[in-house]
Design a protein around this motif. Structure first.
Motif, PDB file in Angstrom:
ATOM      1  N   TYR A 101       0.836  -1.208   0.000  1.00  8.63           N
ATOM      2  CA  TYR A 101       0.000   0.000   0.000  1.00  8.63           C
ATOM      3  C   TYR A 101       0.875   1.265   0.000  1.00  8.63           C
ATOM      4  CZ  TYR A 101       0.853  -1.134   4.914  1.00  8.63           C
ATOM      5  OH  TYR A 101       1.440  -1.505   6.104  1.00  8.63           O
ATOM      6  N   LEU A 102       1.638   1.478  -1.054  1.00 10.37           N
ATOM      7  CA  LEU A 102       2.488   2.658  -1.211  1.00 10.37           C
ATOM      8  C   LEU A 102       1.960   3.487  -2.383  1.00 10.37           C
ATOM      9  CD1 LEU A 102       5.980   0.971  -0.789  1.00 10.37           C
ATOM     10  CD2 LEU A 102       4.683   2.226   0.945  1.00 10.37           C
ATOM     11  N   ASP A 103       1.835   4.792  -2.182  1.00 11.48           N
ATOM     12  CA  ASP A 103       1.258   5.636  -3.231  1.00 11.48           C
ATOM     13  C   ASP A 103       2.279   5.959  -4.324  1.00 11.48           C
ATOM     14  OD1 ASP A 103      -1.028   5.595  -1.790  1.00 11.48           O
ATOM     15  OD2 ASP A 103      -0.889   7.637  -1.020  1.00 11.48           O
ATOM     16  N   GLN A 104       3.417   6.538  -3.943  1.00  5.56           N
ATOM     17  CA  GLN A 104       4.410   6.969  -4.926  1.00  5.56           C
ATOM     18  C   GLN A 104       5.812   6.603  -4.436  1.00  5.56           C
ATOM     19  OE1 GLN A 104       3.887  11.160  -5.492  1.00  5.56           O
ATOM     20  NE2 GLN A 104       1.910  10.958  -6.515  1.00  5.56           N
ATOM     21  N   VAL A 105       6.524   5.846  -5.257  1.00  6.74           N
ATOM     22  CA  VAL A 105       7.915   5.486  -4.993  1.00  6.74           C
ATOM     23  C   VAL A 105       8.715   5.813  -6.256  1.00  6.74           C
ATOM     24  CG1 VAL A 105       9.533   3.678  -4.367  1.00  6.74           C
ATOM     25  CG2 VAL A 105       7.223   3.650  -3.409  1.00  6.74           C
ATOM     26  N   ASP A 106       9.611   6.791  -6.167  1.00  7.57           N
ATOM     27  CA  ASP A 106      10.453   7.194  -7.301  1.00  7.57           C
ATOM     28  C   ASP A 106      11.902   6.813  -6.990  1.00  7.57           C
ATOM     29  OD1 ASP A 106       8.760   8.931  -9.266  1.00  7.57           O
ATOM     30  OD2 ASP A 106       8.142   9.549  -7.254  1.00  7.57           O
ATOM     31  N   ALA A 107      12.504   6.049  -7.887  1.00  7.02           N
ATOM     32  CA  ALA A 107      13.894   5.605  -7.723  1.00  7.02           C
ATOM     33  C   ALA A 107      14.771   6.319  -8.755  1.00  7.02           C
ATOM     34  CB  ALA A 107      13.986   4.096  -7.880  1.00  7.02           C
ATOM     35  N   TYR A 108      15.770   7.060  -8.255  1.00 11.52           N
ATOM     36  CA  TYR A 108      16.703   7.798  -9.117  1.00 11.52           C
ATOM     37  C   TYR A 108      18.081   7.143  -8.996  1.00 11.52           C
ATOM     38  CZ  TYR A 108      13.046  11.382  -8.909  1.00 11.52           C
ATOM     39  OH  TYR A 108      11.855  12.068  -8.970  1.00 11.52           O
ATOM     40  N   TRP A 109      18.625   6.728 -10.170  1.00 12.65           N
ATOM     41  CA  TRP A 109      19.967   6.153 -10.206  1.00 12.65           C
ATOM     42  C   TRP A 109      20.928   7.222 -10.744  1.00 12.65           C
ATOM     43  CZ3 TRP A 109      21.064   1.453  -8.196  1.00 12.65           C
ATOM     44  CH2 TRP A 109      19.995   0.572  -7.982  1.00 12.65           C
ATOM     45  N   LEU A 110      21.961   7.487  -9.944  1.00 13.91           N
ATOM     46  CA  LEU A 110      22.941   8.508 -10.327  1.00 13.91           C
ATOM     47  C   LEU A 110      24.346   7.895 -10.374  1.00 13.91           C
ATOM     48  CD1 LEU A 110      20.886  10.057  -7.937  1.00 13.91           C
ATOM     49  CD2 LEU A 110      21.841  11.940  -9.261  1.00 13.91           C
ATOM     50  N   GLN A 111      25.143   8.395 -11.300  1.00 12.92           N
ATOM     51  CA  GLN A 111      26.554   7.979 -11.387  1.00 12.92           C
ATOM     52  C   GLN A 111      27.396   9.220 -11.683  1.00 12.92           C
ATOM     53  OE1 GLN A 111      27.797   5.240 -14.587  1.00 12.92           O
ATOM     54  NE2 GLN A 111      28.784   3.984 -12.960  1.00 12.92           N
ATOM     55  N   HIS A 112      28.350   9.470 -10.788  1.00 12.24           N
ATOM     56  CA  HIS A 112      29.189  10.665 -10.890  1.00 12.24           C
ATOM     57  C   HIS A 112      28.336  11.941 -10.897  1.00 12.24           C
ATOM     58  CE1 HIS A 112      32.288   7.759 -11.680  1.00 12.24           C
ATOM     59  NE2 HIS A 112      31.793   7.436 -12.875  1.00 12.24           N
ATOM     60  N   GLY A 113      27.261  11.924 -10.095  1.00 14.80           N
ATOM     61  CA  GLY A 113      26.407  13.094  -9.976  1.00 14.80           C
ATOM     62  C   GLY A 113      25.459  13.300 -11.129  1.00 14.80           C
ATOM     63  N   ARG A 114      25.379  12.329 -12.060  1.00 16.71           N
ATOM     64  CA  ARG A 114      24.515  12.459 -13.236  1.00 16.71           C
ATOM     65  C   ARG A 114      23.418  11.398 -13.178  1.00 16.71           C
ATOM     66  NH1 ARG A 114      24.477  10.090 -18.227  1.00 16.71           N
ATOM     67  NH2 ARG A 114      26.342   8.890 -17.662  1.00 16.71           N
ATOM     68  N   LEU A 115      22.179  11.799 -13.494  1.00 16.68           N
ATOM     69  CA  LEU A 115      21.035  10.879 -13.487  1.00 16.68           C
ATOM     70  C   LEU A 115      21.137   9.930 -14.677  1.00 16.68           C
ATOM     71  CD1 LEU A 115      18.271  10.095 -12.216  1.00 16.68           C
ATOM     72  CD2 LEU A 115      17.206  11.705 -13.822  1.00 16.68           C
ATOM     73  N   VAL A 116      21.155   8.615 -14.379  1.00 14.19           N
ATOM     74  CA  VAL A 116      21.256   7.620 -15.449  1.00 14.19           C
ATOM     75  C   VAL A 116      19.957   6.829 -15.636  1.00 14.19           C
ATOM     76  CG1 VAL A 116      23.757   7.390 -15.207  1.00 14.19           C
ATOM     77  CG2 VAL A 116      22.244   5.914 -13.861  1.00 14.19           C
TER      78      VAL A 116
END
Length: 644
Positions: A101-116
């Motif tokens: 029962y989770l509404d919003q889960v956003d996963a951000y993958w970053l490498q060397h400070g850049r969103l991949v």
């Protein structure tokens, strides 16, 4: 002071090492609940990815030893983890977020400070590019080699608890199969328990099962809505509607739970009013939560409800524990079931409130709570009902025994009344003879053969007195009328021919002349259950009745015949016969065939006959027509009488 500073420095070093822990991706499914995560709270829900990266660089993230356990909160939460994907590791990885029962889960993958990569999961959003399952919060994609930073943002209207799991592609099918199977097994078992208790409610006619079924139905609806099955079954139901329905279902199920447990513990006890008041407080708490749901403040309402659930069950258990020794086994079973339920409810309240760390083990608290409670309460109910049925059966048995005793007493009283009626009826004949003989003696003074006549009258007086003495002897032996006694099973031996002749001789001379008794037998020995004195009462009343209701110029015939298993004694008159009404009521107490006729009697003779015939298992047969009436009395041998 220096020692304290050293200790604090060591603690900071430990936390720093925890926050710097790198999760290496290999060929295993990895659960991030062992110090790999750090968390940042966003109270205003205003931080974007850039602001979060700055906060991370500034050291604002706080290391946590397990998964996220923030409880009910309106804030958003950012979670950080450092991940290393070696070159020999699988390129495709999935991220699973739990609970369901989770509404919003956003996963951000970053490498060397850049969103991949950016993966999105949750009930309130869809990521068609990365979604790996239509219901589960499972997203995935390929990751570059090297060290990565994972930033996960959680925003939910329910409790803010989160457990993350990283799954390689070759393990994905097994994890999905296990998760789907466990969900199906869990929901299927709940449905089976519901159906069993529904059938028990109708079969056993116990309302407590129906209360339990209502509670179970509410619980199953919450599970179906939380797991997304309702949305998958009904495509017209969108995520916002399903989420609102789940909130209402959760509150209503809380109300049904309080009602069921109040009904479960509603037996008589010293603190019953106190316990009822505590349950009313719980229902009031549910009403407050419902009001907050209507005000779009579900998170706050559930926070209050969770704290209430931590306090109320122990308060209910306390007065019940004080009375433990006075409870019977059924009440102990009910209280024990509530005690186990209370412990699990308190554990779940601590879990959803964030007071128990989130891990691969604590996430099982909710399903185990639901499943174990249903099974425990089901067996408690079954034991309770079976115990109640045994008590009820014992009570019914005692009631039947009491009814049998009362029936025996009524029967005994009826026998005594019958005896009194018989005695009064039978004693009238010798008294009449005494009176008639006394009057005759007074008139004999002037007759020539006075001496002979006087002797006859005196003999009749003596016979009448003897008859009264016999009746008094029967009165002394009145225990023979006790239906609980063994008199009816004792055999008696006597000559029926001699008894019949003795009865005929007891009637006045004019009536004796009307009686035709002819037999070729010299004697007829009986071995029967009825005593000679009482059989004499039966036969005398039958003969007297025939003499009374037969025309005075017509004879009355007496027959005796030996038959298989006994003897038939019959008397026949030549009267007008019996009407249907008379035949129906002739053996009733105080019934007279013709009230207007000048026939003496009280209507007790045939009633007494019928009572004695029933008591000693004899048989009467009445055959009546225009040429007269024949009444036969079948006297069974003692052995036959026992079998009858």
């Amino acid at each position: 002071m220096i020692r304290v500073l050293c200790a604090l420095a060591l603690l900071v070093l430990v936390w720093s090492e925890a926050s710097a822990t790198v999760t290496v991706l290999d060929q295993r499914a990895l659960t991030l609940d062992s110090g790999q995560l750090s968390v940042l709270e966003d109270p205003g829900n205003a931080m974007d990815l850039a602001a979060v990266m700055q906060a991370y660089a500034a050291g604002d993230f706080i290391p946590i030893p397990a998964g996220l356990s923030a409880g009910y909160s309106d804030s958003a939460f950012w979670i950080s983890a450092r991940v290393l994907r070696p070159a020999d590791a699988a390129p495709f990885w999935a991220l699973m977020a739990q609970p369901s029962y989770l509404d919003q889960v956003d996963a951000y993958w970053l490498q060397h400070g850049r969103l991949v990569a950016h993966w999105a999961a949750g009930d309130m959003q869809r990521d068609t590019q990365h979604d790996l399952h239509p219901r589960l919060h499972l997203v995935g994609g390929e990751l570059p080699t090297g060290e990565l930073q994972l930033l996960v943002r959680l925003k939910t209207t329910s409790t803010s608890i989160l457990l993350l799991q990283l799954i390689p592609q070759e393990k994905l099918a097994a994890v999905l199969d296990s998760r789907v199977f466990s969900e199906g097994f869990f929901i299927g078992l709940l449905v089976v328990i519901l159906l069993i208790n529904l059938l028990n409610g109708f079969w056993l006619r116990k309302s407590i099962f129906l209360y339990f079924v209502a509670y179970e139905a509410g619980l199953i609806s919450v599970v179906l809505l939380a797991s997304g099955l309702i949305e998958s079954w009904f495509v017209s139901v969108d995520s916002v509607t399903a989420n609102k329905w789940m909130q209402y279902a959760l509150v209503i199920n809380g109300f049904l739970a309080f009602v069921f447990f109040y009904r479960l513990l509603s037996f008589v006890s010293r603190y019953r009013r106190l316990i009822a008041s505590l349950f009313m407080c719980g229902i009031g708490l549910v009403a407050l939560a419902l009001f907050m749901v209507l005000q779009e403040r579900f998170t706050q309402g559930m926070a209050y409800a969770s704290w209430g659930l931590m306090v109320l069950p122990p308060l209910v258990i306390l007065p019940l524990a004080l009375q433990w020794r006075v409870f019977d086994s059924e009440q102990i079973a009910r209280v024990s079931g509530f005690l186990v339920f209370s412990l699990l409810v308190v554990a779940n309240a601590l879990y959803v409130s964030g007071l128990i760390p989130m891990s691969r083990y604590s996430i099982m608290i909710a399903p185990l709570l639901i499943l174990s409670c249903q099974l425990i309460l089901h067996f408690v109910l079954m034991f309770s009902v079976r115990k109640s049925e045994r008590v009820l059966a014992q009570t019914l048995l005692e009631a039947r025994q009491a009814e049998d005793q009362a029936s025996l007493e009524r029967q005994t009283r009826k026998m005594h009344e019958t005896f009194t009626a018989m005695f009064s009826h039978e004693v009238r004949t010798p008294l009449a003879i005494i009176d008639s003989a006394a009057q005759s003696l007074l008139r004999l003074e002037d007759k020539a053969d006075a001496r002979r006549q006087r002797e006859l009258r005196v003999q009749r007086l003596r016979d009448a007195v003897k008859r009264i003495g016999d009746l008094l002897q029967i009165s002394i032996m009145r225990n023979r009328f006790d239906p609980a006694g063994d008199e009816a099973s004792i055999g008696h031996d006597y000559d029926l021919l001699a008894l019949t002749e003795k009865l005929i001789d007891s009637f006045p001379a004019l009536q004796q002349e009307r009686i035709r008794f002819n037999t070729s037998l010299s004697e007829l020995e009986l071995h029967t259950s009825i005593p000679e004195e009482l059989l004499g009462v039966v036969l005398r009343n039958l003969l007297d009745n025939a003499l009374k209701y037969s025309p005075s110029l017509f004879p009355v015939q007496v027959y005796i015949a030996r038959e298989e298993g006994g003897v038939c004694w019959a008397v026949r008159d030549f009267g007008p016969g019996l009407s249907e009404h008379v035949r129906k009521h002739m053996f009733d107490r105080y019934f007279r065939a013709n009230e207007g006729a000048q026939v003496p009697g009280l209507g007790l003779g045939l009633y007494i006959v019928n009572e004695l015939v029933w008591r000693y298992a004899l048989k009467l047969d009445v055959d009546s027509g225009t040429e007269g009436t024949r009444i036969a009395c079948y006297i069974l041998d003692a052995e036959e009488g026992d079998n009858a």
